[in-house]
Design an enzyme around this catalytic site. Structure first.
Site, PDB file in Angstrom:
ATOM      1  N   ALA A   1       3.679  17.542   0.210  1.00  0.00           N
ATOM      2  CA  ALA A   1       2.616  16.331   0.217  1.00  0.00           C
ATOM      3  C   ALA A   1       3.079  15.116   1.245  1.00  0.00           C
ATOM      4  O   ALA A   1       3.753  15.406   2.232  1.00  0.00           O
ATOM      5  CB  ALA A   1       3.062  15.770  -1.406  1.00  0.00           C
ATOM      6  N   ASN A   2       2.444  13.997   1.065  1.00  0.00           N
ATOM      7  CA  ASN A   2       2.731  12.735   1.833  1.00  0.00           C
ATOM      8  C   ASN A   2       2.964  11.540   0.931  1.00  0.00           C
ATOM      9  O   ASN A   2       2.729  11.549  -0.260  1.00  0.00           O
ATOM     10  CB  ASN A   2       1.802  12.748   3.025  1.00  0.00           C
ATOM     11  CG  ASN A   2       0.416  12.559   2.455  1.00  0.00           C
ATOM     12  OD1 ASN A   2       0.216  11.535   1.859  1.00  0.00           O
ATOM     13  ND2 ASN A   2      -0.367  13.325   2.658  1.00  0.00           N
ATOM     14  N   ARG A   3       3.253  10.354   1.407  1.00  0.00           N
ATOM     15  CA  ARG A   3       3.535   9.287   0.797  1.00  0.00           C
ATOM     16  C   ARG A   3       2.260   8.445   0.437  1.00  0.00           C
ATOM     17  O   ARG A   3       2.531   7.346   0.077  1.00  0.00           O
ATOM     18  CB  ARG A   3       4.413   8.361   1.663  1.00  0.00           C
ATOM     19  CG  ARG A   3       5.932   9.043   1.848  1.00  0.00           C
ATOM     20  CD  ARG A   3       6.672   8.116   2.776  1.00  0.00           C
ATOM     21  NE  ARG A   3       7.661   8.981   3.251  1.00  0.00           N
ATOM     22  CZ  ARG A   3       8.920   9.119   2.902  1.00  0.00           C
ATOM     23  NH1 ARG A   3       9.060   8.761   1.535  1.00  0.00           N
ATOM     24  NH2 ARG A   3       9.814   9.694   3.329  1.00  0.00           N
ATOM     25  N   SER A   4       1.042   8.854   0.850  1.00  0.00           N
ATOM     26  CA  SER A   4       0.076   7.882   0.267  1.00  0.00           C
ATOM     27  C   SER A   4      -0.175   7.725  -1.220  1.00  0.00           C
ATOM     28  O   SER A   4      -0.112   8.469  -2.141  1.00  0.00           O
ATOM     29  CB  SER A   4      -1.049   8.917   0.803  1.00  0.00           C
ATOM     30  OG  SER A   4      -2.469   7.826   0.406  1.00  0.00           O
TER      31      SER A   4
END
Ligand code: PMT
Length: 414
Positions: free
Chosen positions: A213-216
């Site tokens: 995943a990522n931090r968006s």
């Protein structure tokens, strides 16, 4: 930056009728006033039994209207003046009785004459007991009002004043507020545009438990969607994983992975005037996601990753092949931690974009999860415009200003 909220300066007539939910109309009046609207409240006789005029007066800083004929106002034909001056008329909550009166075109009180006399759009938020709402008579009146162009804010299901649970609860004030924005935005500079916006981060499965995943948070993409909605565009919002709720008044399609997001974008852009890819899309996915949870072991775990589809790359290829409408304008984002402009220029060219938003994710208050952002807008003509640190909604409006300028350049070049 000046407010771009369609409610700012709009003259809103708020008709409140005799439902128990009338107390929520005080919150709605307050939210309208805070957004900059001039709010004229009309209370029916029954509503005034449930909620005092003074509450509205204190909040809107304006007199509350109750009487059809007031000697003072009647020199200016007061019982129709409110309707003539309105930018929008909102009836919330609307009882079954009021729906019937409005559908029949009766003029038996100030609210009914105002609705008859106005040419402004009408927004109606019904609230009543479930059986009353579902009664064929009420449904028929709602149909009539819809056919005449009224926008109905559907009542919600939940706990009702009777103690029962069912459909009939007044929609939340925030939902009614955003519906009014959408209606007022019909005169905005993006009216008639269909836009597709992506937001949030994708999540690529590793096993049934874990994801890449990522931090968006979704905030930037949601701001882009909200700004377009508030300027009159019809918005399709394609959403990955987010930590905030999407704006009301837009069509939401969930797309948790790069692949599903790619499919959703390609499905929706055929009819679109603009695509804005604000989502943080994974560049890699697991080569073979495990069917069962991967168990902890002592030795190292090596995960093989393969590239995901490049969504903007695919769009560029389809454009080059003439498979997409010529009018489609494509906007990408570039989230960079170093060499911001060099990378952004390279992505603008490689992905054949009309505009790229170079996003400095290392600047304080900028990038992932923040409410503000610091960006440079770079377009296909080589123009570059650096913006200061701004709320994401202001960045979004600057993006749409630039998109409109590109469209005007195209029109002039024809
Ligand atoms: O959501 P927030 O918390 O508000 O944060 C905002 C943001 C930082 C996520 C956003 O403003 C932003 O910069 N989004 C783009 C992030 C990103 O993925 O950038 P990129 O440089 O890796 O990708 C360049 C462009 O290609 C992006 O428009 C991206 O959507 C697109 N892309 C990326 C990968 C891929 N497989 N296909 C793509 O189309």
């Amino acid at each position: 930056m000046a407010s771009r909220d369609p409610l700012d300066g709009a003259r809103v007539v708020l008709g409140v009728t005799g439902s128990i939910a009338a107390y929520k109309a005080v919150m709605l009046a307050s939210a309208l006033h805070q957004a900059g609207a001039i709010v004229e409240v009309i209370l029916t006789r029954e509503a005034a039994e449930l909620v005092r005029p003074l509450s509205f007066q204190a909040i809107t800083h304006r007199p509350v209207h109750q009487e059809m004929f007031s000697l003072l106002a009647e020199t200016e034909i007061g019982h129709v003046t409110l309707g003539h001056q309105a930018d929008v008329v909102v009836v919330a909550p609307a009882t079954a009785h009021t729906l019937a009166r409005l559908a029949l075109g009766l003029g038996d009180d100030l609210l009914a004459t105002t609705v008859l006399a106005t040419r402004a759009p009408l927004v109606i938020a019904p609230a009543m007991e479930t059986n009353m709402l579902l009664h064929p008579a009420t449904q028929g009146h709602l149909r009539t009002l819809r056919e005449r162009g009224a926008v109905i804010v559907e009542p919600e299901a939940g706990h009702l004043a009777s103690g029962a649970r069912g459909v009939g609860r007044l929609a939340e004030p925030a939902v009614i507020l955003d519906t009014v924005r959408v209606v007022l935005a019909r005169r905005g500079d993006l009216a008639g545009w269909r836009v597709v916006v992506t937001a949030g981060g994708t999540q690529e499965p590793i096993d049934p438990v874990r994801v890449l995943a990522n931090r968006s948070s979704g905030k930037m993409g949601f701001a882009v969607a909200q700004a377009a909605r508030d300027r009159g565009a019809q918005v399709t919002l394609i959403v990955g994983a987010t930590s905030v709720a999407p704006p009301h008044g837009v069509r939401v399609i969930e797309a948790p992975t790069a692949r599903t997001m790619c499919e959703a974008v390609l499905r929706t852009i055929a009819e679109a005037d603009a695509l804005v890819m604000a989502a943080a899309v994974a560049d890699y996915e697991a080569a073979a996601p495990a069917a069962q949870k991967i168990k902890k072991r002592e030795e190292r775990l090596v995960l093989e990753l393969v590239p995901t589809p490049d969504i903007l790359g695919t769009v560029a290829a389809q454009r080059a092949a003439g498979a997409l409408p010529e009018r489609l304008l494509v906007v990408g984002f570039a989230a960079e931690s170093a060499d911001l402009l060099t990378h952004a220029r390279e992505k603008l060219r490689r992905k054949r974009l009309d505009l790229i938003v170079a996003n400095d994710i290392m600047a304080a208050g900028s990038g992932f999860g923040t409410d503000t952002n610091q960006v440079v807008l770079l377009d296909r003509s080589g123009a570059e415009r650096a913006l200061p640190l701004l709320p994401k909604l202001d960045v979004a409006h600057a993006l749409w200003d630039h998109v409109l300028a590109l469209r005007q350049q195209e029109v002039r070049a024809r």
